[in-house]
Design an enzyme around this catalytic site. Sequence first.
Site, PDB file in Angstrom:
ATOM      1  N   ASP A 238       0.829  -1.216   0.000  1.00 51.34           N
ATOM      2  CA  ASP A 238       0.000   0.000   0.000  1.00 51.34           C
ATOM      3  C   ASP A 238       0.855   1.256   0.000  1.00 51.34           C
ATOM      4  O   ASP A 238       0.442   2.293  -0.508  1.00 51.34           O
ATOM      5  CB  ASP A 238      -0.946  -0.006   1.195  1.00 51.34           C
ATOM      6  CG  ASP A 238      -2.025  -1.043   0.973  1.00 51.34           C
ATOM      7  OD1 ASP A 238      -1.787  -2.224   1.273  1.00 51.34           O
ATOM      8  OD2 ASP A 238      -3.090  -0.674   0.444  1.00 51.34           O
ATOM      9  N   ASN A 248       1.583  -3.027   4.156  1.00 57.37           N
ATOM     10  CA  ASN A 248       0.635  -3.863   3.409  1.00 57.37           C
ATOM     11  C   ASN A 248      -0.387  -4.396   4.410  1.00 57.37           C
ATOM     12  O   ASN A 248      -0.317  -4.117   5.611  1.00 57.37           O
ATOM     13  CB  ASN A 248       1.378  -4.997   2.686  1.00 57.37           C
ATOM     14  CG  ASN A 248       0.476  -5.714   1.692  1.00 57.37           C
ATOM     15  OD1 ASN A 248      -0.201  -5.066   0.885  1.00 57.37           O
ATOM     16  ND2 ASN A 248       0.423  -7.028   1.737  1.00 57.37           N
ATOM     17  N   LYS A 249      -1.330  -5.162   3.915  1.00 55.90           N
ATOM     18  CA  LYS A 249      -2.427  -5.664   4.739  1.00 55.90           C
ATOM     19  C   LYS A 249      -1.945  -6.258   6.060  1.00 55.90           C
ATOM     20  O   LYS A 249      -0.945  -6.976   6.086  1.00 55.90           O
ATOM     21  CB  LYS A 249      -3.199  -6.708   3.920  1.00 55.90           C
ATOM     22  CG  LYS A 249      -4.378  -7.335   4.607  1.00 55.90           C
ATOM     23  CD  LYS A 249      -5.356  -6.331   5.184  1.00 55.90           C
ATOM     24  CE  LYS A 249      -5.859  -5.308   4.184  1.00 55.90           C
ATOM     25  NZ  LYS A 249      -6.600  -4.196   4.821  1.00 55.90           N
TER      26      LYS A 249
END
Length: 350
Positions: A238, A248-249
């Site tokens: 991201d 990121n997630k």
Amino acid sequence: MLPTIARDNDTVVMIDQRKLPAQEIYVRCRTAAEVAKAIKTMVIRGAPAIGVAAALGIALGMRRSTVTGTQKFAAEFYKVCDLMAGTRPTAVNLFWAIDRMKRSFAAGVAAGESVDQLKDRLDREADQIHDEDVASCRAMGTFGAQVVPDEARILTHCNAGALATAGYGTALGVVRGAVEAGKKVAVFADETRPFLQGARLTAWELVRDGIDTTVITDNMSGALMRQGRVNFVVVGADRIAANGDTANKIGTYSVAVLAREHNVPFYVAAPLSTIDLNTPDGSGIPIEERNSREVTHVGGNQLAPEGASVWNPAFDVTPHHLIAGIITEKGIFRAPYTESLRQAFAESGV
Ligand code: MRU
């Protein structure tokens, strides 16, 4: 190819990712506010996809504007940009796309273009952002395929696929690139609590493409690696800071730590639009916190008791030293990232 998002006459159409895989429903946005709401409520999600959505939403909002003078049109344009910028904080692609729309708009104003010409220009810029994203994903697929083992057992987290981009995907672009290169590929998809992007979206995409797919819950990847059943990890991003630290997630960091412990190479796949050279390291990346209900409930059923507090960060940061390489549309960049990423931008002139 999967239709994630498209401009259709004077509307923007997107597949409703909250409903997959049970239902394949398309949402038609008629205003910029509707596009902003779709981003905020996760009808569309994934860093590159929300950048594309914001650009198309801005173009849509301005196309529908009834304002006549350039000055009033500009005031409305910047308001719409602010609306998009307020949707989600972490994925830098969103802000990158808005900046690109602003730069194009400013160039049009400087050239003395009429309101109609400015509307056409914004449509063209948004379409270009969309098309470039697909091309970038395909290039990532080609570069990434080179480092995927011939008999690959790949673990991925969240959904960094066609649904998270304008098409083809970043991490799943690498998977697709490896398959197209003739490699034997099997994928393990982390379910990715709490929003279940892995179980719902990654598995849906891969099964649809006929790629061998096994869904695991997030707490199974350690055991899987210990048994030697994973030989490659690839995830999306991201926001990547200048030193390579990668947001990121949520759960990505745990996967990276496990991969290091088990000597499995951990790669990040992302376009240059995800790299934020203005953020020196991961500590400066804003992490979105989402509604507690995403944690306490699954599919409308309450799991946790009333009264329990909830922490629900949507992302975590993986420190750069755990990352074997960053796969981009311009090639694969390696540590030291502070130098290699800066060089990537210098060479591509962006
Ligand atoms: O909250 P989401 O679903 O928007 O988060 C998405 C991710 O974290 C993806 O892994 C990331 O955006 C890469 S998408 C190509």
